[in-house]
Design an enzyme around this catalytic site. Sequence first.
Site, PDB file in Angstrom:
ATOM      1  N   PHE A  88       0.870  -1.190   0.000  1.00 16.20           N
ATOM      2  CA  PHE A  88       0.000   0.000   0.000  1.00 16.20           C
ATOM      3  C   PHE A  88       0.898   1.228   0.000  1.00 16.20           C
ATOM      4  CE2 PHE A  88      -2.377   3.565   1.605  1.00 16.20           C
ATOM      5  CZ  PHE A  88      -3.524   3.484   0.825  1.00 16.20           C
ATOM      6  N   ASP A 142       9.301   2.947   1.981  1.00 14.25           N
ATOM      7  CA  ASP A 142       8.119   3.728   2.344  1.00 14.25           C
ATOM      8  C   ASP A 142       7.869   3.565   3.841  1.00 14.25           C
ATOM      9  OD1 ASP A 142       5.634   4.826   2.793  1.00 14.25           O
ATOM     10  OD2 ASP A 142       4.694   3.951   1.015  1.00 14.25           O
ATOM     11  N   LYS A 146       2.095  10.839   7.284  1.00 15.35           N
ATOM     12  CA  LYS A 146       1.263  10.563   8.465  1.00 15.35           C
ATOM     13  C   LYS A 146       1.734  11.320   9.724  1.00 15.35           C
ATOM     14  CE  LYS A 146      -1.304   6.706   6.812  1.00 15.35           C
ATOM     15  NZ  LYS A 146      -0.844   5.804   5.763  1.00 15.35           N
TER      16      LYS A 146
END
Length: 405
Positions: free
Chosen positions: A141, A226, A255
């Site tokens: 993802f 990531d 985030k």
Amino acid sequence: MTTTGTAAPPLTSHLAGNYHPLPVVLATGEGSWVTDVGGTRYLDLLAGYSALNFGHRHPDLIRAAHEQLDRLTLTSRAFDHDLLEAFANRLAALLDVDLVLPMNTGAEAVETAIKASRKWGYEVKGVPADQATIVVADGNFHGRTTTVVSFSTDDDARRGFGPFTPGFRVVPYGDTAALAAAIDATTVAVLLEPIQGEGGVIIPPAGYLPAARALCDEHDALLVVDEIQSGLGRTGTTLASDLVGVRPDLVTLGKALGGGIVPVSAVVGRRDVLGVLTPGTHGSTFGGNPLACAVALAVVRLLETGEHQARARELGAHLAERLDALVAEGLLASARSVGLWAGIDVDPVHGTGRQLSERLMARRILVKDTHGQTVRLAPPLTITREDLDWALDELTDVLRSTVTG
Ligand SMILES: *Cc1c(COP(=O)(O)O)cnc(C)c1O
């Protein structure tokens, strides 16, 4: 309470239906707790998918945001502002990297890393024009843009959104031999999550990331990691890559970098790689804006002490012990965890991940299922041991008391 299926949104609503949230409407938040519009308090064990690593409204972060709101909020990158260099320098020092390229959302950071890798591949590595390949893992993802979903293996994320961006090769996650076989002279980068968050907190074998590092070195390809969900303290180290002693060429952050206040993302890494993005080749109106930098600088300050990473390690060890006990008791099919981050697989006799999430909500604990039978636990790193234990007691009780089907 609805327990299964995707309820059609009421026809009176003007909100697009691209989410299926738990039936709770929140109004306030403080630390690890949120309160709904009716005044019911819930312990937040999702923490905005790790966007809220420091809890809701951390006083240092709120103060930094307030002070900045009263001073300067946006300049665009047409002009510099007095926090931009400070933010870049301080984040670079924290992570021991050369350069910081600020963006806003995680998907934009990933797009930026893809663009930098391709341009580096053509200009530095010497890959023939438009032949660059990037190797990625299945179950990944990395966001929701058309290019990023081009290499998703989640049918819901892809179906109906083609034609897709070419140039990606998908290999099984955690499989070093498959990775080795997929890399060739056209490969500019290997893009991996160090632990797959959305995939269900999937932890690869300890040798996987180091092997990816070695393969990239051998083939003159970039290792792009990531860390948008895994980074910034979640795993008990500043980056999850630190757990296995790997230094990526590029790292994407997002985030928690925005402190749960504003979207802030960044690509950080090697000067000779990010250096290919010269004026006019890439940018963002909001990337590195003063408010974002003020909050992100305050986030960096919180991480500099190492206190939150230590908490994630200590409470994480406790969380792992308690989850292992639930597996041993036969109440969970399996559980994986690292730091304050866990994926628990619900045995179908206890219903689906969604049903468990709803039952926990009835007990004032907020979690969210990811992929059917798996529920992710990602409490704020600031959670107290008492609150964590209370939530785990409730989870235990829910599992002991529910057998469906
Ligand atoms: C959330 C996430 C993204 C996308 O971030 P957005 O801010 O939602 O665009 C990318 N990669 C990983 C690993 C993520 O967890």
